[in-house]
Design a protein around this motif. Structure first.
Motif, PDB file in Angstrom:
ATOM      1  N   LYS A   1       0.820  -1.218   0.000  1.00  0.00           N
ATOM      2  CA  LYS A   1       0.000   0.000   0.000  1.00  0.00           C
ATOM      3  C   LYS A   1       0.854   1.269   0.000  1.00  0.00           C
ATOM      4  O   LYS A   1       0.540   2.245  -0.676  1.00  0.00           O
TER       5      LYS A   1
ATOM      6  N   ASP B   1       1.937   1.941  -3.378  1.00  0.00           N
ATOM      7  CA  ASP B   1       0.813   2.404  -4.176  1.00  0.00           C
ATOM      8  C   ASP B   1       0.694   3.923  -4.018  1.00  0.00           C
ATOM      9  O   ASP B   1       0.563   4.668  -4.988  1.00  0.00           O
ATOM     10  N   TYR B   2       0.798   4.382  -2.789  1.00  0.00           N
ATOM     11  CA  TYR B   2       0.751   5.826  -2.519  1.00  0.00           C
ATOM     12  C   TYR B   2       1.874   6.547  -3.252  1.00  0.00           C
ATOM     13  O   TYR B   2       1.681   7.582  -3.870  1.00  0.00           O
TER      14      TYR B   2
ATOM     15  N   GLY C   1       3.553   5.662  -5.884  1.00  0.00           N
ATOM     16  CA  GLY C   1       3.332   5.681  -7.331  1.00  0.00           C
ATOM     17  C   GLY C   1       2.236   6.656  -7.724  1.00  0.00           C
ATOM     18  O   GLY C   1       2.285   7.296  -8.769  1.00  0.00           O
ATOM     19  N   ARG C   2       1.278   6.773  -6.855  1.00  0.00           N
ATOM     20  CA  ARG C   2       0.128   7.617  -7.168  1.00  0.00           C
ATOM     21  C   ARG C   2       0.417   9.098  -6.972  1.00  0.00           C
ATOM     22  O   ARG C   2      -0.025   9.941  -7.742  1.00  0.00           O
ATOM     23  N   TYR C   3       1.132   9.407  -5.913  1.00  0.00           N
ATOM     24  CA  TYR C   3       1.288  10.816  -5.540  1.00  0.00           C
ATOM     25  C   TYR C   3       2.709  11.348  -5.680  1.00  0.00           C
ATOM     26  O   TYR C   3       2.927  12.537  -5.666  1.00  0.00           O
TER      27      TYR C   3
ATOM     28  N   LYS D   1       4.850  12.260  -7.773  1.00  0.00           N
ATOM     29  CA  LYS D   1       5.079  12.541  -9.188  1.00  0.00           C
ATOM     30  C   LYS D   1       6.389  13.252  -9.462  1.00  0.00           C
ATOM     31  O   LYS D   1       6.877  13.261 -10.571  1.00  0.00           O
TER      32      LYS D   1
ATOM     33  N   TYR E   1       4.083  -0.490  -8.844  1.00  0.00           N
ATOM     34  CA  TYR E   1       3.446   0.807  -8.561  1.00  0.00           C
ATOM     35  C   TYR E   1       4.436   1.944  -8.787  1.00  0.00           C
ATOM     36  O   TYR E   1       4.114   2.961  -9.376  1.00  0.00           O
TER      37      TYR E   1
ATOM     38  N   GLY F   1       4.339   4.450 -11.806  1.00  0.00           N
ATOM     39  CA  GLY F   1       3.695   5.675 -11.321  1.00  0.00           C
ATOM     40  C   GLY F   1       4.577   6.906 -11.220  1.00  0.00           C
ATOM     41  O   GLY F   1       4.067   8.023 -11.213  1.00  0.00           O
ATOM     42  N   CYS F   2       5.892   6.713 -11.151  1.00  0.00           N
ATOM     43  CA  CYS F   2       6.764   7.861 -10.878  1.00  0.00           C
ATOM     44  C   CYS F   2       7.569   8.245 -12.118  1.00  0.00           C
ATOM     45  O   CYS F   2       8.637   7.693 -12.351  1.00  0.00           O
TER      46      CYS F   2
END
Lengths: 615, 249
Positions: A488, A491-492, A494-496, A498, A517, A521-522
């Motif tokens: 998890k 996941d955060y 990768g999502r945030y 940036k 992730y 994501g990054c």
């Protein structure tokens, strides 16, 4: 402090332009509307004017990133940019060869090279892996004799290299070696004696072998141009009288960082000679053993007070806290204070820190406890960078600092941009609080020293804390995670995350998903270093789209196999895929111990040691 | 590197990475599914693995967590990564065994680690971290005493302690600091001519000095033993003291 020149100060390096360089014909700039612009002869004059103009303009362009972009515009711009680039930064010495670099950039004045990957600092790689300065110094000696400055990080430099440096570059001015090794005091002696224009000699956290050579005496006689002399990492005694004479004849000296063989009495004598210092490393900050009993102690307080320009203080390598009051007069001016070798208590810290209103950079040991951190939070409202190191760097040691001090800092130091914090216990709540209180964070490195340690109040993984950091700290570019973390958390990230460029992971995650992730994501990810986490070949494959945009990927003690790495190597010809065995590992098992891979224009290097296999 | 070798050995012998008995709970402690052990104080194990637990549950589980962490080693990495279900294993919460140190963890550079280790060593050598026990003799007293100089922060405190030990050792003409006032030549002469007691000490070089000359910390570092002698006997030390007096005046 030179330590401040961390990787996070870099701007992003775009991919090597050679890779992306396409045919230029369609993009050649022709100013005039000449009809047959395809022969250079006819359009020579306008091109020449353009190039002159361009050259003058591009001289002003200093940012690497901007220069890389400019060089991609067209062939003309590429050429002029190459002529006008005076500072050459190469983040991985194996990404490009010295020959290629000197062929393109012919007028370089300053060379900045980085070698070994950072995890090599923690004994995760056998010595003699590579990163030799030698081919570079030889190539530049031939092609760029007007080189003036060399900055090296994590490279192996020999005494001969130092000699070559001094002999080949007549106007050589600055040498900065950070985390380097391979040389000794005899190399220094040769270098110093031949470098008549030397302004800067900074040895930072480097390993210098003691050849019992009196290198300090090798500075040429007469007035010296020396502006900075940093040798706090040199672990051998020095000729103090020679140093004193040197300081006396160096009117431009601004930065002086002494090693622990300089006593406080000797420090006093130097400071009297150099009240113009701006950066001072105090050496041992204790009296020498041969202190005359009953001899009057020098007036340290007045001497420190006389150094009105002092803004950066470090050293205190064998501190006797009784002498701390000597620095009271300058506390109010300090912007940078490094107590990270001074085992002092909160009580000893408080009288100092309570006067340090301007402090922006503070490095300290956890011996000051949460209470000391509270004192910092109460006064240092301008704090930008905090590093808290452990006195006892073991997993199961007592932790004098915790989430309490951490939270206090977040509440008191709202302008915080960079934090490195070693502790034994932490809570999600404190980390979340920091993410809210310190939105300007660019560097967040939290090391909970016990592996897989959860939030010590709730028992939960630290996912939410790190999640909050990536969510709320919108400027974050560097992140190091620790503690108990599930997929998890990634996941955060990768999502945030940036803007994240550097990510350090250890003993974290549950499955391949975590790495996926991050790789998916990054988009800004440049440097990824992972150890002891359960990521395998499938996860590795999920980054194929991105590896050419990265400087390197390090994965040790994960779940990679030879086949998996081989697959990557085949799919990406411009990637050098190194499989590193530990030195004593004889047989080749299927599991890969350490993978280190990086983009390169040169293909496999020819200086790889036996324990490295390049796929 | 030990880590690598260990892992390599594991791999060489077993392909099925099913180390159930060493498998340790990574998930939230509420997720102890099957192996609810008798040792655990936790009575009910929640069937939800990822659910949050109430605070009361965590209190009981604290000890458990400690022991789990402490016995966790790199075998954890070899867990079957497909399954997210973590089954806890029963560990004796009472005594966690000492962890083997992992290479390169915590990530502190060896440069820094070496410096801290050297500081620790040298301070141990010079007795800075330990006690500084010195023998104290007083003329006329039947037996010697020992004091730990580290217990005191100043000459004043030492004086008080000595006074308690040797009841006839009074402050006398010592002045407010409890130290001999070297600045005052006449006071010094009075003291040395009186029958009051004067503390002296033997330093590292084997010389006998009057107590009170050097900064406290320096005194602690150099004092090898203490002797409380009559002022009149201390006159032998006085020439040195007198010289110092004169040089300061």
């Amino acid at each position: 402090m030179a330590e401040q020149m961390s990787d996070d100060d870099e701007r992003q390096q775009s991919p090597p332009s050679d890779l992306d360089f396409t045919s230029n014909k369609a993009r050649t700039c022709i100013v005039t509307g000449s009809v047959s612009g395809h022969t250079e002869f006819q359009s020579l004059y306008p091109d020449q004017v353009l190039e002159n103009v361009l050259e003058n303009v591009l001289h002003f362009l200093t940012s690497r990133r901007d220069r890389n972009s400019a060089s991609l515009v067209c062939k003309s711009w590429y050429r002029v940019e190459a002529l006008t680039r005076s500072e050459l930064f190469i983040g991985n010495c194996y990404a490009v060869s010295p020959a290629r670099a000197t062929a393109r950039f012919t007028r370089v004045r300053a060379l900045h090279l980085k070698g070994r990957p950072r995890f090599a600092d923690f004994n995760l790689m056998p010595p003699d892996w590579g990163a030799h300065f030698n081919p570079w110094v030889l190539a530049f000696a031939k092609a760029c004799p007007w080189l003036e400055k060399v900055y090296l990080k994590r490279m192996s430099v020999t005494d001969d290299d130092l000699a070559t440096l001094a002999e080949s570059f007549l106007g050589f001015k600055e040498l900065v070696l950070v985390c380097c090794d391979g040389f000794g005091t005899s190399g220094l002696a040769i270098f110093i004696s031949k470098c008549r224009q030397l302004k800067v000699l900074d040895l930072i956290e480097s390993e210098v072998s003691d050849d019992e050579t009196d290198w300090i005496s090798c500075f040429p006689e007469g007035e010296s141009h020396l502006e900075s002399l940093i040798f706090d990492c040199v672990e051998c005694p020095i000729n103090f009288e020679a140093l004193e004479r040197l300081v006396a004849r160096s009117p431009s000296l601004k930065k002086l960082r002494l090693n622990r063989y300089v006593s406080i009495g000797q420090l006093y004598r130097l400071m009297v000679q150099a009240p113009q210092l701006t950066h001072l490393g105090t050496g041992s900050f204790s009296p020498s053993e041969v202190a005359g009993q009953g001899d009057q102690e020098p007036d340290y307080v007045t001497t420190f007070a006389a150094c009105k320009s002092l803004v950066c203080l470090s050293g205190f390598r064998e501190i006797i806290p009784d002498y701390l009051p000597a620095i009271y007069p300058i506390c109010a001016n300090l912007t940078s204070l490094n107590f990270s070798y001074a085992n002092i208590t909160a009580e000893q810290l408080k009288p100092i820190i309570s006067n340090c209103h301007k402090l922006q950079v503070f490095w300290v040991l956890d011996s000051i406890c949460d209470e000391g951190l509270k004192a910092v939070a109460a006064t240092c409202k301008e704090l930008r960078e905090l590093r808290v190191f452990p006195v006892d760097a073991r997993e199961d040691s007592d932790g004098p600092v915790s989430e309490v001090g951490f939270q206090a800092i977040s509440e008191g130091c709202r302008k915080l941009q960079s934090i490195l914090y070693f502790c034994q216990r932490m809570t999600n709540a404190a980390v979340i609080a920091m993410s809210r209180n310190c939105p300007d964070l660019v560097v967040f490195r939290l090391c909970i020293m016990g592996r897989h340690r959860p939030d010590h109040v709730t028992g939960e993984p630290m996912d939410d804390g790190f999640g909050a950091i990536v969510m709320n700290c919108k400027k974050l570019t560097r992140l190091a995670v620790s503690g108990l973390l599930t997929d998890k958390a990634f996941d955060y990230i990768g999502r945030y995350g940036k803007l994240v460029r550097t990510l350090s992971v250890a003993f974290a995650g549950d499955s391949d998903m975590a790495l996926k992730y991050v790789l998916e994501g990054c988009p800004q990810l440049q440097k990824l270093e992972i150890r002891d986490s359960p990521f395998g070949d499938a996860a590795l494959c999920s980054g194929l789209h991105h590896y050419y945009n990265m400087r390197f990927l390090w994965m040790s003690s994960c779940r990679l196999t030879h086949q998996g790495c081989q697959q990557i190597a085949r799919a990406m010809p411009r990637l050098v895929v190194e499989v590193i065995r530990s030195a004593d590992e004889e047989e080749v098992y299927d599991r890969v111990q350490t993978l280190y891979m990086y983009r390169s224009l040169e293909g496999p290097r020819n200086d790889a040691p036996k324990f490295v296999t390049i796929l | 590197m030990e880590v690598g070798r260990k892992m390599a050995n594991m791999l060489g012998t077993e392909h099925d990475l099913n180390f159930k008995e060493t498998e340790l709970c990574l998930g939230l402690p509420g997720g102890i599914a099957v192996v609810a052990a008798g040792n655990e104080t936790e009575s009910s194990s929640s069937p939800k693995i990822n659910g949050k637990r109430g605070f009361s549950e965590t209190v009981d589980l604290k000890l458990n967590l400690q022991s789990k962490e402490s016995t966790m080693d790199l075998n954890k990495n070899l867990d079957d990564n497909g399954s997210k279900e973590k089954s806890g294993s029963a560990k004796d919460p009472a005594k966690p065994p000492a962890k083997a140190q992992v290479v390169g963890w915590p990530p502190v550079r060896s440069y820094r680690k070496n410096i801290m280790a050297n500081q620790k060593n040298s301070s141990e050598e010079s007795g800075n971290s330990g006690a500084a026990l010195v023998k104290v003799s007083m003329d006329g007293a039947p037996y010697l005493r020992k004091v730990d100089l580290k217990m005191y922060k100043s000459y004043q405190e030492l004086s008080d302690a000595l006074a308690k030990m040797f009841s006839s050792f009074t402050m006398g003409n010592y002045g407010p600091q409890g130290m001999i006032d070297f600045m005052n030549e006449s006071k010094l002469m009075d003291l040395l001519n009186s029958s009051d007691y004067v503390p002296s000490y033997e330093d590292k070089d084997g010389d006998w000095m009057l107590v009170g000359d050097v900064p406290w910390q320096m005194f602690v570092d150099s004092c090898k033993r203490l002797r409380i002698m009559k002022g009149s006997e201390a006159i032998g030390l006085a020439p040195r003291a007198m010289e110092k007096c004169k040089s300061r005046a």
